[in-house]
Design a protein around this motif. Structure first.
Motif, PDB file in Angstrom:
ATOM      1  N   ALA A  16      42.180  35.669  39.443  1.00 22.52           N
ATOM      2  CA  ALA A  16      41.457  36.563  40.363  1.00 22.52           C
ATOM      3  C   ALA A  16      39.951  36.377  40.220  1.00 22.52           C
ATOM      4  N   ARG A  17      39.467  36.214  38.987  1.00 23.62           N
ATOM      5  CA  ARG A  17      38.040  35.963  38.774  1.00 23.62           C
ATOM      6  C   ARG A  17      37.625  34.626  39.392  1.00 23.62           C
ATOM      7  N   GLY A  32      37.952  34.958  43.221  1.00 26.95           N
ATOM      8  CA  GLY A  32      37.057  35.986  43.748  1.00 26.95           C
ATOM      9  C   GLY A  32      35.598  35.582  43.752  1.00 26.95           C
ATOM     10  N   ASP A  91      33.665  41.511  43.690  1.00 19.66           N
ATOM     11  CA  ASP A  91      34.678  42.482  43.264  1.00 19.66           C
ATOM     12  C   ASP A  91      35.744  42.718  44.321  1.00 19.66           C
ATOM     13  N   GLU A  95      38.001  39.757  44.473  1.00 18.50           N
ATOM     14  CA  GLU A  95      38.805  39.704  43.254  1.00 18.50           C
ATOM     15  C   GLU A  95      39.981  40.675  43.352  1.00 18.50           C
TER      16      GLU A  95
END
Length: 167
Positions: A55-56, A59, A63, A66
Protein backbone atom coordinates in the motif's frame (compact mmCIF):
# COMPACT_ATOMS: atom_id res chain seq x y z
CA UNK A 1 -0.49 -8.06 -23.85
CA UNK A 2 1.03 -6.61 -20.62
CA UNK A 3 2.12 -2.99 -20.85
CA UNK A 4 5.84 -3.61 -20.30
CA UNK A 5 5.94 -6.41 -22.83
CA UNK A 6 4.12 -4.24 -25.38
CA UNK A 7 6.56 -1.38 -24.78
CA UNK A 8 9.43 -3.84 -25.13
CA UNK A 9 8.12 -4.90 -28.54
CA UNK A 10 7.62 -1.26 -29.54
CA UNK A 11 11.21 -0.43 -28.64
CA UNK A 12 12.61 -3.35 -30.57
CA UNK A 13 10.76 -2.29 -33.70
CA UNK A 14 11.88 1.32 -33.31
CA UNK A 15 15.55 0.38 -33.05
CA UNK A 16 16.23 0.76 -29.33
CA UNK A 17 19.25 -1.17 -28.08
CA UNK A 18 19.07 -4.66 -26.67
CA UNK A 19 19.96 -3.29 -23.23
CA UNK A 20 16.63 -1.43 -23.06
CA UNK A 21 14.79 -4.64 -23.94
CA UNK A 22 16.57 -6.56 -21.22
CA UNK A 23 15.66 -3.84 -18.72
CA UNK A 24 12.00 -4.00 -19.74
CA UNK A 25 12.01 -7.79 -19.46
CA UNK A 26 13.57 -7.54 -15.99
CA UNK A 27 10.91 -5.06 -14.87
CA UNK A 28 8.14 -7.27 -16.30
CA UNK A 29 9.60 -10.18 -14.31
CA UNK A 30 9.65 -8.07 -11.14
CA UNK A 31 6.01 -7.08 -11.70
CA UNK A 32 5.05 -10.73 -12.24
CA UNK A 33 6.89 -11.77 -9.06
CA UNK A 34 5.04 -9.04 -7.17
CA UNK A 35 1.69 -10.36 -8.42
CA UNK A 36 2.61 -13.86 -7.35
CA UNK A 37 3.73 -12.60 -3.93
CA UNK A 38 0.36 -10.92 -3.33
CA UNK A 39 -1.57 -14.10 -4.09
CA UNK A 40 0.76 -16.37 -2.12
CA UNK A 41 0.83 -14.15 0.98
CA UNK A 42 -2.93 -13.48 1.23
CA UNK A 43 -4.32 -15.25 4.27
CA UNK A 44 -0.90 -16.11 5.74
CA UNK A 45 1.08 -14.65 8.64
CA UNK A 46 3.09 -12.63 6.11
CA UNK A 47 0.00 -10.85 4.77
CA UNK A 48 -0.14 -7.95 7.25
CA UNK A 49 3.39 -6.74 6.59
CA UNK A 50 3.24 -7.32 2.84
CA UNK A 51 -0.12 -5.56 2.63
CA UNK A 52 1.19 -2.45 4.42
CA UNK A 53 4.37 -2.26 2.36
CA UNK A 54 2.51 -2.70 -0.93
CA UNK A 55 0.00 0.00 0.00
CA UNK A 56 2.88 2.38 0.77
CA UNK A 57 4.61 1.50 -2.49
CA UNK A 58 1.50 1.88 -4.65
CA UNK A 59 0.15 4.88 -2.71
CA UNK A 60 3.30 6.90 -3.44
CA UNK A 61 3.11 9.00 -0.22
CA UNK A 62 -0.57 9.86 -0.72
CA UNK A 63 -2.66 8.78 2.29
CA UNK A 64 -5.89 8.59 0.29
CA UNK A 65 -4.30 6.43 -2.41
CA UNK A 66 -2.68 4.25 0.24
CA UNK A 67 -6.07 3.61 1.89
CA UNK A 68 -7.54 2.75 -1.52
CA UNK A 69 -4.70 0.27 -2.13
CA UNK A 70 -5.30 -1.31 1.29
CA UNK A 71 -8.96 -1.76 0.35
CA UNK A 72 -8.00 -3.35 -2.97
CA UNK A 73 -5.55 -5.68 -1.23
CA UNK A 74 -8.26 -6.65 1.26
CA UNK A 75 -10.67 -7.39 -1.62
CA UNK A 76 -8.03 -9.64 -3.16
CA UNK A 77 -7.59 -11.54 0.10
CA UNK A 78 -11.38 -11.90 0.45
CA UNK A 79 -11.76 -13.21 -3.10
CA UNK A 80 -8.99 -15.74 -2.60
CA UNK A 81 -10.41 -16.89 0.74
CA UNK A 82 -13.93 -17.23 -0.65
CA UNK A 83 -12.92 -19.18 -3.76
CA UNK A 84 -14.17 -22.75 -3.77
CA UNK A 85 -12.04 -25.71 -4.78
CA UNK A 86 -13.24 -25.65 -8.37
CA UNK A 87 -12.59 -21.95 -8.92
CA UNK A 88 -9.54 -21.38 -6.70
CA UNK A 89 -6.94 -21.71 -9.46
CA UNK A 90 -8.85 -19.38 -11.78
CA UNK A 91 -9.22 -16.75 -9.03
CA UNK A 92 -5.50 -17.02 -8.20
CA UNK A 93 -4.52 -16.55 -11.86
CA UNK A 94 -6.86 -13.58 -12.27
CA UNK A 95 -5.53 -11.90 -9.14
CA UNK A 96 -1.89 -12.52 -10.11
CA UNK A 97 -2.54 -11.03 -13.53
CA UNK A 98 -4.36 -8.04 -12.06
CA UNK A 99 -1.58 -7.24 -9.59
CA UNK A 100 1.12 -7.80 -12.21
CA UNK A 101 -0.64 -5.20 -14.37
CA UNK A 102 -0.84 -2.75 -11.49
CA UNK A 103 2.86 -3.15 -10.77
CA UNK A 104 3.73 -2.75 -14.45
CA UNK A 105 1.68 0.45 -14.62
CA UNK A 106 3.39 1.75 -11.47
CA UNK A 107 6.88 1.03 -12.80
CA UNK A 108 6.09 2.65 -16.14
CA UNK A 109 4.80 5.80 -14.43
CA UNK A 110 8.04 6.46 -12.53
CA UNK A 111 11.25 8.15 -13.56
CA UNK A 112 14.39 5.98 -13.75
CA UNK A 113 15.51 6.51 -10.14
CA UNK A 114 12.05 5.98 -8.65
CA UNK A 115 11.54 2.96 -10.90
CA UNK A 116 14.70 1.31 -9.60
CA UNK A 117 13.69 1.99 -5.98
CA UNK A 118 10.19 0.59 -6.56
CA UNK A 119 11.59 -2.44 -8.42
CA UNK A 120 14.02 -3.09 -5.55
CA UNK A 121 11.14 -2.97 -3.05
CA UNK A 122 9.07 -5.35 -5.21
CA UNK A 123 12.05 -7.73 -5.37
CA UNK A 124 12.38 -7.61 -1.56
CA UNK A 125 8.65 -8.21 -1.13
CA UNK A 126 8.64 -11.14 -3.55
CA UNK A 127 11.65 -12.66 -1.77
CA UNK A 128 10.08 -12.17 1.67
CA UNK A 129 12.87 -9.81 2.74
CA UNK A 130 12.39 -6.91 5.11
CA UNK A 131 12.14 -3.43 3.67
CA UNK A 132 14.61 -0.64 4.24
CA UNK A 133 14.98 0.30 7.88
CA UNK A 134 14.12 3.62 9.46
CA UNK A 135 16.29 6.69 8.97
CA UNK A 136 19.62 6.16 10.66
CA UNK A 137 19.76 2.52 9.61
CA UNK A 138 18.76 1.00 12.95
CA UNK A 139 16.72 -2.19 12.61
CA UNK A 140 15.87 -5.20 14.71
CA UNK A 141 15.05 -8.43 12.91
CA UNK A 142 15.38 -12.18 13.25
CA UNK A 143 15.47 -12.09 17.05
CA UNK A 144 14.06 -14.54 19.57
CA UNK A 145 13.16 -13.17 22.96
CA UNK A 146 12.51 -15.33 25.99
CA UNK A 147 11.00 -13.48 28.88
CA UNK A 148 10.10 -9.82 29.33
CA UNK A 149 11.44 -7.77 26.45
CA UNK A 150 11.09 -4.24 25.20
CA UNK A 151 12.46 -2.94 21.91
CA UNK A 152 12.18 0.58 20.60
CA UNK A 153 13.74 2.08 17.50
CA UNK A 154 13.59 5.72 16.58
CA UNK A 155 14.93 9.17 17.12
CA UNK A 156 14.09 11.45 20.03
CA UNK A 157 11.55 9.15 21.60
CA UNK A 158 11.11 7.72 25.07
CA UNK A 159 10.09 4.36 26.41
CA UNK A 160 9.69 3.46 30.09
CA UNK A 161 9.53 -0.26 30.91
CA UNK A 162 8.88 -1.86 34.25
CA UNK A 163 9.14 -5.62 34.58
CA UNK A 164 8.41 -7.75 37.60
CA UNK A 165 6.11 -7.47 40.62
CA UNK A 166 6.87 -3.79 41.23
CA UNK A 167 5.57 -2.83 37.81
Amino acid sequence: MPILVRSLNDRRTTGAGEGAGMLEEALAAVAAAGGTAVVQAAGTDAWGGLRQRLARLLGRADDRRERAELEQLDRTAELLAAAGLTEAEHVRECQETSWRGRFEALLESLDAEEREEAAAELRRLAAGQPGPGPAGGTTVSGNSFHGPTAVQIGDRNRQDNHFGSGA
